[in-house]
Design a protein around this motif. Structure first.
Motif: not given
Length: 140
Positions: A82-101
């Protein structure tokens, strides 16, 4: 001098008061942690103030993931369909992190509406979807 019956009544009353006090103290301490995460719709509705520690949950919008030149900062959009929120992250993302997840980001909302994440939790398997989003998509 108090009779044994009155002593027991006083001790039971004190124990009950201490128990109620402990429960109230625990509830007061956990009041900000009761909801395990907010959705982009909650943020758009103004339910959360900038600068307050919270969790943001939703789906990583496809095509929104940007890796900045510094090599450790990523930007992406979290959506609840319904809505979107922009996110900024500085660090190492988990290996399972990806678009559409599915994702839950811990951090705080900045004054400009961007969620600044300190930690990112990614989905565990292909069937995972945050309950609020799953309910919104299936109409439950």
């Amino acid at each position: 001098m108090l009779r044994p019956k009155h002593q027991r009544l006083i001790l039971i009353s004190l124990a009950l008061a201490a128990l109620i006090g402990a429960v109230l103290l625990a509830m007061w301490g956990l009041k900000d942690r009761a909801a395990y995460f907010a959705t982009p719709s909650d943020i758009a509705a103004g339910r959360f103030a900038p600068g307050k520690a919270m969790r943001l949950g939703g789906m990583v919008e496809k095509g929104s993931l940007q890796r900045l030149p510094d090599g450790v900062t990523i930007r992406f959009l979290v959506s609840d369909m319904k809505q979107q929120t922009p996110v900024e992250f500085r660090g190492i993302a988990p290996s399972l992190f990806r678009e559409g997840s599915g994702v839950v980001a811990e951090g705080q909302l900045a004054d400009n509406g961007t969620f600044v994440a300190d930690n990112i939790l990614a989905k565990h398997d292909e069937r995972y979807m945050p309950p609020q989003i799953d309910n919104g998509m299936t109409g439950r």
